[in-house]
Scaffold this active site. Structure first.
Site, short mmCIF file in Angstrom:
data_model
loop_
_atom_site.label_atom_id
_atom_site.label_comp_id
_atom_site.label_asym_id
_atom_site.label_seq_id
_atom_site.Cartn_x
_atom_site.Cartn_y
_atom_site.Cartn_z
N GLY A 232 0.79 -1.23 0.00
CA GLY A 232 0.00 0.00 0.00
C GLY A 232 0.81 1.27 0.00
CB CYS A 347 -17.68 -0.32 -29.12
SG CYS A 347 -19.36 0.12 -29.55
CE1 TYR A 383 -2.55 -4.57 -8.06
CE2 TYR A 383 -1.38 -2.54 -7.58
CZ TYR A 383 -1.75 -3.82 -7.23
OH TYR A 383 -1.33 -4.35 -6.05
#
Length: 426
Positions: A232, A347, A383
């Site tokens: 973290g 899209c 990530y």
């Protein structure tokens, strides 16, 4: 033109190699990682006894190998992350009896991972009481770590908060005594305690976490050998973001570790488990601008990378620095900056890189650019690729590692054949 040294809005190179050269050789979209930046982040954590990389942040074998060669151990959260670690050269146990090179951290065992853990003797960081029973029935007498949820959490987004009663993660702090009793039934030794409450932990919360760790050690410390501060650790995504004081972070945990060691009368090792902190700043997503169009009051740069490559903005409005790469590196670089919305090719209306939490489209001050020039999304080493998808049948991007002035392809761009492999028309 606002163009800071840290987050320039004009970029011509990455780690000494021209972006245009990278794009020409490897195509776009492509993730590029700077090995020197990963080394620099590892260097900042050397005060801790053990640095354990949370590979879920970015798990390419080349990056795992880079960490392993720096003495960084690894955390795995799935069967295939364990297999990745093994493929990258990690062993299942330290030859000198030191901390386990690989730890499996999760809230459950699926059946396949339980088989792998048992057969290879992988150390487990248990996030649910039932994991103790399931492991104990197969491997009595082993040592384990408990991941404790202290009853509170913290994070830059609710979706990254991993503590408190709204989080699924960890063993509830009021159930520690029950878990100690469960472990005793199988002669399992609780040799480690782990506590992670979310990303971006501040020092007020950190003090609470340290106190909660000491309380857990009082309950489960009979065989304790190590405590883990979890991960973290925040990084800077904007110029005005504060830098984490790693020395102060270590000092708080070191004092807690010392108090635990004094109570138990033996040495206790202190681990840290960073993911984003090690890899995020090393990563760049290189894309090409394929359209520039005015939509009412908004000017859009549409690039060939989408949220299938980098999902953090659509998931929780994450901010990433963005820079423009001039087609001509010798054009003088000075360009007016204008308000721009940066979007991808998918899209999907949410395929916007400049958005705020809640899906609100935002603009960014960026230099004027033309179709065919390149756009780089920065701080994209964590990530990002690992959360990639094949939405719209888009292929997974290529990955490139720059080390010692040389760019190496560490993952080929996915092909159509890769994309449909395994599909069948009955």
């Amino acid at each position: 033109m606002s163009n800071s040294d840290r987050f320039p809005t004009i970029r011509t190179e990455i780690a000494g190699i021209p972006v245009q050269q990278i794009a020409a050789e490897f195509g776009t979209p492509t993730f590029v990682y700077d090995a020197a930046r990963i080394h620099a982040q590892i260097d900042k954590l050397q005060a801790f006894d053990v640095i354990r990389y949370a590979q879920k942040a970015s798990s390419n074998l080349a990056l795992l190998d880079l960490c392993r060669n720096r003495g960084v151990l690894v955390d795995a959260v799935s069967e295939f992350e364990i297999r990745r670690a093994l493929a990258a050269g990690y062993s299942v146990s330290a030859p000198d009896g030191g901390p386990p090179p690989i730890i499996y951290t999760a809230d459950i065992f699926d059946r396949d991972v339980l088989e792998l853990v048992v057969s290879h003797g992988i150390h487990v960081n248990c996030g649910s009481p039932q994991m103790i029973d399931q492991l104990g029935a197969r491997s009595p007498g082993v040592g384990i770590t408990l991941r404790i949820n202290p009853g509170f959490g913290h994070g830059h987004s609710q979706k990254t908060n991993t503590g408190g009663e709204s989080s699924k993660h960890g063993i509830w702090y009021q159930d520690v005594d029950d878990c100690v009793a469960r472990a005793a039934r199988y002669d399992i030794r609780i040799v480690g305690l782990h506590m992670h409450i979310g990303s971006g932990t501040d020092f007020e919360h950190l003090s609470q976490v340290c106190h909660a760790m000491e309380t857990a050690a009082d309950q489960a410390g009979e065989h304790l050998e190590s405590i883990s501060a979890g991960g973290g650790l925040p990084i800077r995504y904007r110029d005005d973001d504060p830098s984490i004081d790693v020395d102060a972070y270590f000092e708080l945990w070191d004092k807690a570790r010392s108090r635990i060691a004094e109570k138990l009368g033996r040495k206790i090792e202190l681990e840290i488990e960073p993911g984003r902190y090690i890899s995020a700043e090393s990563g760049y997503l290189v894309s090409e601008i394929r359209a520039v169009k005015q939509m009412g009051k908004n000017l859009f740069y549409i690039v060939d990378a989408g949220f299938n490559n980098l999902a953090r903005p659509i998931l929780y409005g994450a901010y990433h620095p963005i820079s423009i790469v001039p087609a001509d590196a010798d054009d003088g670089i000075a360009r007016d900056e204008i308000d721009v919305v940066v979007g991808g090719p998918l899209c999907e209306s949410g395929d916007i890189f400049t958005q705020e939490d809640g899906g609100y489209v935002a603009t960014r001050k960026l230099p004027r650019a033309e179709v065919g020039e390149h756009l780089v999304i920065e701080c994209a080493g964590a990530y990002a690729f690992v959360m990639g998808s094949n939405y719209n049948s888009k292929p997974l991007a290529a990955e490139v590692l720059i080390r010692n002035g040389k760019a190496d392809l560490i993952r080929e761009r996915q092909t159509f054949e890769d994309l449909v492999r395994g599909e069948r028309i009955p």
